[in-house]
Motif scaffolding. Structure first.
Motif, PDB file in Angstrom:
ATOM      1  N   TYR A 123       0.823  -1.202   0.000  1.00  0.00           N
ATOM      2  CA  TYR A 123       0.000   0.000   0.000  1.00  0.00           C
ATOM      3  C   TYR A 123       0.860   1.255   0.000  1.00  0.00           C
ATOM      4  N   SER A 124       0.309   2.320  -0.549  1.00  0.00           N
ATOM      5  CA  SER A 124       1.009   3.608  -0.552  1.00  0.00           C
ATOM      6  C   SER A 124       0.835   4.253   0.821  1.00  0.00           C
ATOM      7  N   TYR A 125       1.638   5.284   1.068  1.00  0.00           N
ATOM      8  CA  TYR A 125       1.523   6.000   2.332  1.00  0.00           C
ATOM      9  C   TYR A 125       0.114   6.581   2.493  1.00  0.00           C
ATOM     10  N   LYS A 126      -0.435   7.090   1.419  1.00  0.00           N
ATOM     11  CA  LYS A 126      -1.769   7.688   1.470  1.00  0.00           C
ATOM     12  C   LYS A 126      -2.821   6.638   1.823  1.00  0.00           C
ATOM     13  N   GLU A 127      -2.737   5.473   1.197  1.00  0.00           N
ATOM     14  CA  GLU A 127      -3.701   4.401   1.489  1.00  0.00           C
ATOM     15  C   GLU A 127      -3.581   3.941   2.935  1.00  0.00           C
ATOM     16  N   ILE A 128      -2.364   3.807   3.416  1.00  0.00           N
ATOM     17  CA  ILE A 128      -2.156   3.412   4.816  1.00  0.00           C
ATOM     18  C   ILE A 128      -2.729   4.474   5.732  1.00  0.00           C
ATOM     19  N   SER A 129      -2.535   5.722   5.391  1.00  0.00           N
ATOM     20  CA  SER A 129      -3.070   6.826   6.169  1.00  0.00           C
ATOM     21  C   SER A 129      -4.586   6.752   6.247  1.00  0.00           C
ATOM     22  N   GLU A 130      -5.232   6.497   5.120  1.00  0.00           N
ATOM     23  CA  GLU A 130      -6.693   6.395   5.091  1.00  0.00           C
ATOM     24  C   GLU A 130      -7.188   5.206   5.910  1.00  0.00           C
ATOM     25  N   ILE A 131      -6.503   4.091   5.824  1.00  0.00           N
ATOM     26  CA  ILE A 131      -6.930   2.874   6.516  1.00  0.00           C
ATOM     27  C   ILE A 131      -6.752   2.997   8.015  1.00  0.00           C
ATOM     28  N   THR A 132      -5.613   3.531   8.444  1.00  0.00           N
ATOM     29  CA  THR A 132      -5.302   3.572   9.875  1.00  0.00           C
ATOM     30  C   THR A 132      -5.822   4.810  10.578  1.00  0.00           C
ATOM     31  N   GLY A 133      -6.118   5.858   9.825  1.00  0.00           N
ATOM     32  CA  GLY A 133      -6.549   7.098  10.447  1.00  0.00           C
ATOM     33  C   GLY A 133      -5.389   7.969  10.904  1.00  0.00           C
ATOM     34  N   LEU A 134      -4.175   7.561  10.591  1.00  0.00           N
ATOM     35  CA  LEU A 134      -2.991   8.355  10.912  1.00  0.00           C
ATOM     36  C   LEU A 134      -2.735   9.333   9.772  1.00  0.00           C
ATOM     37  N   THR A 135      -1.963  10.367  10.054  1.00  0.00           N
ATOM     38  CA  THR A 135      -1.569  11.264   8.971  1.00  0.00           C
ATOM     39  C   THR A 135      -0.471  10.587   8.163  1.00  0.00           C
ATOM     40  N   GLU A 136      -0.252  11.079   6.939  1.00  0.00           N
ATOM     41  CA  GLU A 136       0.815  10.506   6.118  1.00  0.00           C
ATOM     42  C   GLU A 136       2.167  10.686   6.797  1.00  0.00           C
ATOM     43  N   ALA A 137       2.354  11.819   7.454  1.00  0.00           N
ATOM     44  CA  ALA A 137       3.615  12.067   8.152  1.00  0.00           C
ATOM     45  C   ALA A 137       3.822  11.053   9.274  1.00  0.00           C
ATOM     46  N   GLN A 138       2.760  10.746  10.019  1.00  0.00           N
ATOM     47  CA  GLN A 138       2.867   9.754  11.088  1.00  0.00           C
ATOM     48  C   GLN A 138       3.201   8.380  10.508  1.00  0.00           C
ATOM     49  N   VAL A 139       2.565   8.037   9.410  1.00  0.00           N
ATOM     50  CA  VAL A 139       2.823   6.749   8.765  1.00  0.00           C
ATOM     51  C   VAL A 139       4.293   6.655   8.370  1.00  0.00           C
ATOM     52  N   LYS A 140       4.812   7.711   7.760  1.00  0.00           N
ATOM     53  CA  LYS A 140       6.211   7.713   7.337  1.00  0.00           C
ATOM     54  C   LYS A 140       7.149   7.596   8.521  1.00  0.00           C
ATOM     55  N   VAL A 141       6.821   8.287   9.618  1.00  0.00           N
ATOM     56  CA  VAL A 141       7.663   8.223  10.818  1.00  0.00           C
ATOM     57  C   VAL A 141       7.644   6.820  11.406  1.00  0.00           C
ATOM     58  N   TYR A 142       6.457   6.211  11.516  1.00  0.00           N
ATOM     59  CA  TYR A 142       6.366   4.859  12.062  1.00  0.00           C
ATOM     60  C   TYR A 142       7.134   3.850  11.205  1.00  0.00           C
ATOM     61  N   ILE A 143       7.024   3.991   9.888  1.00  0.00           N
ATOM     62  CA  ILE A 143       7.737   3.079   9.001  1.00  0.00           C
ATOM     63  C   ILE A 143       9.245   3.294   9.125  1.00  0.00           C
ATOM     64  N   PHE A 144       9.678   4.541   9.192  1.00  0.00           N
ATOM     65  CA  PHE A 144      11.104   4.834   9.363  1.00  0.00           C
ATOM     66  C   PHE A 144      11.631   4.221  10.658  1.00  0.00           C
ATOM     67  N   ARG A 145      10.905   4.438  11.751  1.00  0.00           N
ATOM     68  CA  ARG A 145      11.341   3.904  13.052  1.00  0.00           C
ATOM     69  C   ARG A 145      11.356   2.376  13.053  1.00  0.00           C
ATOM     70  N   ALA A 146      10.356   1.791  12.434  1.00  0.00           N
ATOM     71  CA  ALA A 146      10.294   0.330  12.375  1.00  0.00           C
ATOM     72  C   ALA A 146      11.456  -0.231  11.570  1.00  0.00           C
ATOM     73  N   ARG A 147      11.729   0.369  10.431  1.00  0.00           N
ATOM     74  CA  ARG A 147      12.844  -0.111   9.607  1.00  0.00           C
ATOM     75  C   ARG A 147      14.174   0.093  10.311  1.00  0.00           C
ATOM     76  N   LYS A 148      14.304   1.189  11.029  1.00  0.00           N
ATOM     77  CA  LYS A 148      15.529   1.453  11.781  1.00  0.00           C
ATOM     78  C   LYS A 148      15.720   0.379  12.870  1.00  0.00           C
ATOM     79  N   PHE A 149      14.620   0.049  13.568  1.00  0.00           N
ATOM     80  CA  PHE A 149      14.695  -1.002  14.584  1.00  0.00           C
ATOM     81  C   PHE A 149      15.038  -2.342  13.943  1.00  0.00           C
ATOM     82  N   LEU A 150      14.395  -2.662  12.819  1.00  0.00           N
ATOM     83  CA  LEU A 150      14.656  -3.940  12.150  1.00  0.00           C
ATOM     84  C   LEU A 150      16.114  -4.046  11.715  1.00  0.00           C
ATOM     85  N   LYS A 151      16.652  -2.947  11.226  1.00  0.00           N
ATOM     86  CA  LYS A 151      18.050  -2.940  10.815  1.00  0.00           C
ATOM     87  C   LYS A 151      18.963  -3.185  12.014  1.00  0.00           C
TER      88      LYS A 151
END
Length: 161
Positions: A123-151
Motif C-alpha cells: 500500500y502507498s503511504y496515502k492508502e495506509i493513512s486512510e486505513i489507519t486514520g494516521l496522517t501521512e507524516a505519522q505513517v512515514k515516521v512509524y515506518i522509518f522507526r520500524a525499519r531502523k529497529f529492524l536494521k
C-alpha cells in the motif's frame, strides 16, 4: 451498496484482508473473527458505503477491530523503555525469513501494522493513512522507526547469509 456489490466485495477483498490480519495477529481463529466482525460492520453500513470505497473501509474496519482486540487483551508493551541492544541478533543463522518475522514481532503494534501494509501488502503511504486514520507524516515516521529497529535487530546481513 447493493447485495451483489457486497458479495463482490467479499469475493474480491476477503483474502487480502484476512492475510493482512493474520500476518499481524498470528492466530487464525482470531483473524477469522476479526474478518467476520469487519464484514458485519460493512453490512450494517452497506447503505452508507460506496462500492468504490469498500476496500478502504474494509481495511480500516479490520485494522480498528484488530487494535481493539489487542487493547482488550492488554498485550501492549512499553517500547520506549526497551533496550534494543539486548534484543539484537548477532549469531549466524540461515533462515532469514524466520529472523525477519521474529524481528517484526518485536515492533509495537502500530509500527508492525504500517510496515506490513507498506512492505508486505504494497500500500502507498496515502492508502495506509486512510486505513489507519494516521496522517501521512505519522505513517512515514512509524515506518522509518520500524525499519531502523529492524536494521538494528537483524544487524549485519552478512551474519545471516
Amino acid at each position: 451498496m447493493t447485495l451483489e456489490e457486497f458479495n463482490q466485495a467479499v469475493n474480491l477483498y476477503s483474502d487480502s484482508v484476512y492475510r493482512f490480519i493474520l500476518k499481524n495477529i498470528k492466530d487464525e481463529d482470531k483473524a477469522k473473527d476479526i474478518i467476520q466482525d469487519t464484514y458485519e460492520k460493512l453490512w450494517k453500513k452497506h447503505t452508507e458505503v460506496a462500492f468504490l470505497k469498500v476496500k478502504s473501509y474494509l481495511f480500516s474496519a479490520a485494522y480498528h477491530t484488530l487494535i481493539d482486540l489487542i487493547r482488550r487483551e492488554k498485550k501492549q508493551a512499553q517500547w520506549d523503555e526497551a533496550d534494543f541492544r539486548n534484543h539484537s541478533h548477532t549469531d549466524g543463522y540461515s533462515d532469514l525469513n524466520e529472523v525477519l518475522h521474529k524481528a517484526v514481532e518485536q515492533l509495537p503494534e502500530t509500527q508492525q501494522l504500517v510496515v506490513m501494509m507498506r512492505d508486505y501488502e504494497g500500500y502507498s503511504y496515502k492508502e495506509i493513512s486512510e486505513i489507519t486514520g494516521l496522517t501521512e507524516a505519522q505513517v512515514k515516521v512509524y515506518i522509518f522507526r520500524a525499519r531502523k529497529f529492524l536494521k538494528a535487530y537483524i544487524g549485519n546481513i552478512q551474519v545471516l547469509v
